[in-house]
Scaffold this motif. Structure first.
Motif, PDB file in Angstrom:
ATOM      1  N   ASP A 277      58.866  11.432  15.783  1.00 45.21           N
ATOM      2  CA  ASP A 277      59.346  12.604  16.530  1.00 45.21           C
ATOM      3  C   ASP A 277      58.398  13.012  17.665  1.00 45.21           C
ATOM      4  O   ASP A 277      58.529  14.101  18.220  1.00 45.21           O
ATOM      5  CB  ASP A 277      59.504  13.785  15.561  1.00 45.21           C
ATOM      6  N   ALA A 278      57.452  12.139  18.012  1.00 46.84           N
ATOM      7  CA  ALA A 278      56.443  12.523  19.022  1.00 46.84           C
ATOM      8  C   ALA A 278      57.060  12.632  20.416  1.00 46.84           C
ATOM      9  O   ALA A 278      58.093  12.019  20.696  1.00 46.84           O
ATOM     10  CB  ALA A 278      55.328  11.489  19.041  1.00 46.84           C
ATOM     11  N   ASP A 279      56.423  13.408  21.258  1.00 53.29           N
ATOM     12  CA  ASP A 279      56.759  13.441  22.688  1.00 53.29           C
ATOM     13  C   ASP A 279      56.256  12.120  23.283  1.00 53.29           C
ATOM     14  O   ASP A 279      55.047  11.909  23.409  1.00 53.29           O
ATOM     15  CB  ASP A 279      56.058  14.646  23.324  1.00 53.29           C
ATOM     16  N   ARG A 282      53.901  11.999  26.443  1.00 49.09           N
ATOM     17  CA  ARG A 282      52.549  12.464  26.110  1.00 49.09           C
ATOM     18  C   ARG A 282      51.791  11.410  25.337  1.00 49.09           C
ATOM     19  O   ARG A 282      50.600  11.181  25.567  1.00 49.09           O
ATOM     20  CB  ARG A 282      52.655  13.703  25.211  1.00 49.09           C
ATOM     21  N   TYR A 432      50.145  12.118  17.127  1.00 51.66           N
ATOM     22  CA  TYR A 432      51.175  12.625  18.033  1.00 51.66           C
ATOM     23  C   TYR A 432      52.449  12.848  17.237  1.00 51.66           C
ATOM     24  O   TYR A 432      53.022  11.921  16.677  1.00 51.66           O
ATOM     25  CB  TYR A 432      51.427  11.637  19.195  1.00 51.66           C
ATOM     26  N   THR A 433      52.858  14.105  17.159  1.00 57.47           N
ATOM     27  CA  THR A 433      54.090  14.480  16.456  1.00 57.47           C
ATOM     28  C   THR A 433      54.461  15.891  16.869  1.00 57.47           C
ATOM     29  O   THR A 433      53.598  16.672  17.284  1.00 57.47           O
ATOM     30  CB  THR A 433      53.892  14.426  14.924  1.00 57.47           C
ATOM     31  N   ARG A 434      55.766  16.230  16.725  1.00 62.90           N
ATOM     32  CA  ARG A 434      56.172  17.625  16.968  1.00 62.90           C
ATOM     33  C   ARG A 434      56.167  18.420  15.662  1.00 62.90           C
ATOM     34  O   ARG A 434      56.386  19.631  15.667  1.00 62.90           O
ATOM     35  CB  ARG A 434      57.564  17.662  17.592  1.00 62.90           C
ATOM     36  N   ASP A 435      55.938  17.716  14.556  1.00 64.16           N
ATOM     37  CA  ASP A 435      55.977  18.353  13.236  1.00 64.16           C
ATOM     38  C   ASP A 435      54.551  18.714  12.810  1.00 64.16           C
ATOM     39  O   ASP A 435      53.781  17.862  12.372  1.00 64.16           O
ATOM     40  CB  ASP A 435      56.614  17.385  12.239  1.00 64.16           C
ATOM     41  N   PHE A 436      54.221  19.992  12.944  1.00 61.77           N
ATOM     42  CA  PHE A 436      52.834  20.383  12.690  1.00 61.77           C
ATOM     43  C   PHE A 436      52.450  20.384  11.216  1.00 61.77           C
ATOM     44  O   PHE A 436      51.272  20.335  10.887  1.00 61.77           O
ATOM     45  CB  PHE A 436      52.513  21.724  13.368  1.00 61.77           C
ATOM     46  N   ASN A 454      48.108  15.727  19.502  1.00 62.46           N
ATOM     47  CA  ASN A 454      48.897  15.734  20.753  1.00 62.46           C
ATOM     48  C   ASN A 454      48.076  15.779  22.041  1.00 62.46           C
ATOM     49  O   ASN A 454      48.629  16.075  23.105  1.00 62.46           O
ATOM     50  CB  ASN A 454      49.932  16.878  20.750  1.00 62.46           C
TER      51      ASN A 454
END
Ligand code: NAI
Ligand code: MG
Length: 491
Positions: A277-279, A282, A432-436, A454
């Motif tokens: 799910d990473a950007d 980036r 790198y992920t959007r899931d913290f 990130n």
């Protein structure tokens, strides 16, 4: 003189005028006892650009004596705020000399001029930071009960030795010397034989800023002559060493006879994890900076990409496109990537790829040594990506210290974690992920001195830095570094 003038001068003459070439001991330039000299090369051309003094035990003795005397001299009577004032003057001196420092660093190390300019800025920021810290590093009082007063005091460790590598000559010197001075210590520094010049310029700037003679000394020469004499010297109380694991182990043995304290910052094989799910933009940018900055010659380089199988193909396509677009060239021209630091080092990096090729590794791009396309000179290695490697592959396990990315693919987070922790190193990891939740769960379980989420290489001088496992021990930077340069007394 602006930087462009110096760049053109360096391009025309292959060097800069008036660079220091001798040891700096007790406030003076000194030749070696027997006049011994050695060469430093410009990796961008492979030509000698400077001859400098090759020191050994005699020069180290003189420098350590000077540092010991300075420890009991006017330096020890300065108030912390007065030390702070001097360190701020060093920061100002670095900024005033930024152009010369940056061009000299590029010639000596090969790095791109823009990176060298960044290194000068970070060296200056480091002196500013520790100027501010001088009068804010204090002990405690401890509640032992009625009739007792107990307190702790931080005392300077004493004479500190700094053995400096060739990949970040000025900024590594600054990150050791500035906190040592803030803590009230004195210094003998030994820059790498490949890159002596900015440590000498730094000594000159420190002296001009008004620090007493002997507080900072620099002895140049090889590791086996000058370096070994310094770390085994009975007059040295602490050694900060940055370099290879093998030499670090050697330094440890050598320091053991005197029970000298150590801070070891050794290599790494740092993973950059990209979750599904990473950007993507980036993350691609993080990998590019993480492995190709300074031609991959960074202890904390993101030398392993650990990536989710679901996004692997698409990610590699973007990454390859960017990598193939990287231009090579002499550091002074600020191409996309500069040379590696020396001919032996180029040979070492090439050897890794020759062996990988003979094992049938999937080399997606690069893999060969080359030269500056404009001149046909210099020690360059192509930006290289090797895909889908097994966890026990040499490219995954060994520090290459060049522009070589090893890719590992995972199917679930447990496997990602195993791969991340699956080397003997423990310096850095990137996630790198959007899931913290996943990011912090992984950060907790990864065995590394620092974890970036990130943004690879995030942070600065305020953030402590150091390694776990075979990446070494002790912490530099931040207020934490002051502990490395002081001894705690409980009264
Ligand atoms: P090295 O560890 O031998 O050299 C680093 C510094 O130690 C230099 O100043 C050198 O003169 C000094 N030194 C060497 N032998 C010594 C001894 N016996 N006693 C005291 N000081 C000594 O590293 P080298 O040979 O330049 O590079 C080999 C590998 O080390 C690189 O390929 C890279 O993998 C790693 N390395 C890691 C660095 C890091 O930032 N952690 C920096 C430089 C190299
Ligand atoms: Mg050089």
């Amino acid at each position: 003189m602006d930087v462009q003038f110096l760049v053109e001068l360096a391009q025309r003459t292959g060097t800069l005028p008036d660079l220091p070439t001798q040891h700096f001991i007790d406030g003076h330039w000194c030749a070696s006892a027997h006049g011994a000299m050695m060469d430093s090369w410009d990796p961008g051309t492979g030509k000698v650009f400077l001859r400098f003094a090759a020191g050994g035990a005699a020069e180290v003795d003189a420098a350590v004596d000077a540092a010991r005397r300075a420890l009991g001299g006017p330096w020890s009577r300065l108030k912390p705020a007065e030390r702070a004032h001097l360190l701020r003057a060093v920061a100002a001196g670095l900024r005033a000399q930024a152009d010369v420092l940056a061009v000299a660093e590029t010639l000596d190390s090969g790095k791109r001029l823009a990176e060298a300019q960044g290194d000068v800025r970070s060296a200056a920021a480091c002196f500013d930071y520790y100027a501010g810290a001088c009068d804010k590093f204090h002990g405690d009082t401890l509640p032992l009960g009625p009739d007792y007063l107990a307190y702790t005091v931080h005392e300077p460790i004493g004479v500190t030795a700094h053995v400096i590598p060739w990949n970040y000559p000025l900024s590594t010197a600054a990150r050791g010397i500035a906190p040592a001075l803030a803590a009230g210590c004195t210094v003998v520094a030994k820059p790498a034989e490949q890159t002596p010049v900015t440590a000498l310029l730094l000594a000159q700037i420190i002296h001009a800023a008004g620090l007493p003679p002997g507080v900072v000394n620099v002895v140049t020469g090889t590791g086996s002559e000058a370096g070994a004499a310094l770390v085994g010297h009975a007059g040295v109380d602490h050694v900060t060493f940055t370099g290879s694991v093998a030499t670090g182990v050697n330094v440890m043995r050598n320091a053991a006879d005197q029970t000298t304290r150590l801070l070891l910052e050794l290599g790494g094989k740092s993973p950059l994890l990209v979750l599904a799910d990473a950007d993507m933009d980036r993350a691609v940018e993080g990998v590019m900076d993480g492995i190709f900055e300074n031609a991959g010659q960074i202890c904390s380089a993101a030398s392993r990409l650990v990536i989710d199988r679901h996004i692997h193909a698409g990610f590699m396509e973007r990454l390859l496109q960017k990598t193939r677009a990287l231009t090579l060239g002499h550091g002074l021209r600020n191409a996309g990537m500069g040379p590696v630091n020396s001919a032996p080092h180029l040979h070492k990096v090439s050897g890794f790829l020759e062996r990988a090729r003979s094992r049938g590794a999937q080399i997606l791009c690069g893999g060969n040594s080359t030269t500056d396309p404009q001149t046909g000179l210099g020690w360059f290695f192509e930006p290289t990506i090797v895909d889908d490697l097994r966890a026990d592959d040499e490219l995954v396990q060994e520090e290459i210290f060049g522009p070589v990315l090893a890719v590992q693919i995972f199917d679930d987070l447990e496997q990602a974690l195993d791969l991340a922790n699956g080397t003997r190193f423990g310096l850095v990891a990137g996630i790198y992920t959007r899931d913290f939740s996943n990011a912090h769960r992984l950060a907790q379980r990864i065995d590394a001195g620092q974890v970036y989420i990130n943004e690879y290489f995030a942070g600065g001088i305020a953030l402590p830095f150091g390694g776990n496992k075979r990446s070494g021990f002790g912490r530099e930077k931040g207020m934490e570094a002051l502990r490395s340069y002081s001894k705690l007394k409980s009264v």
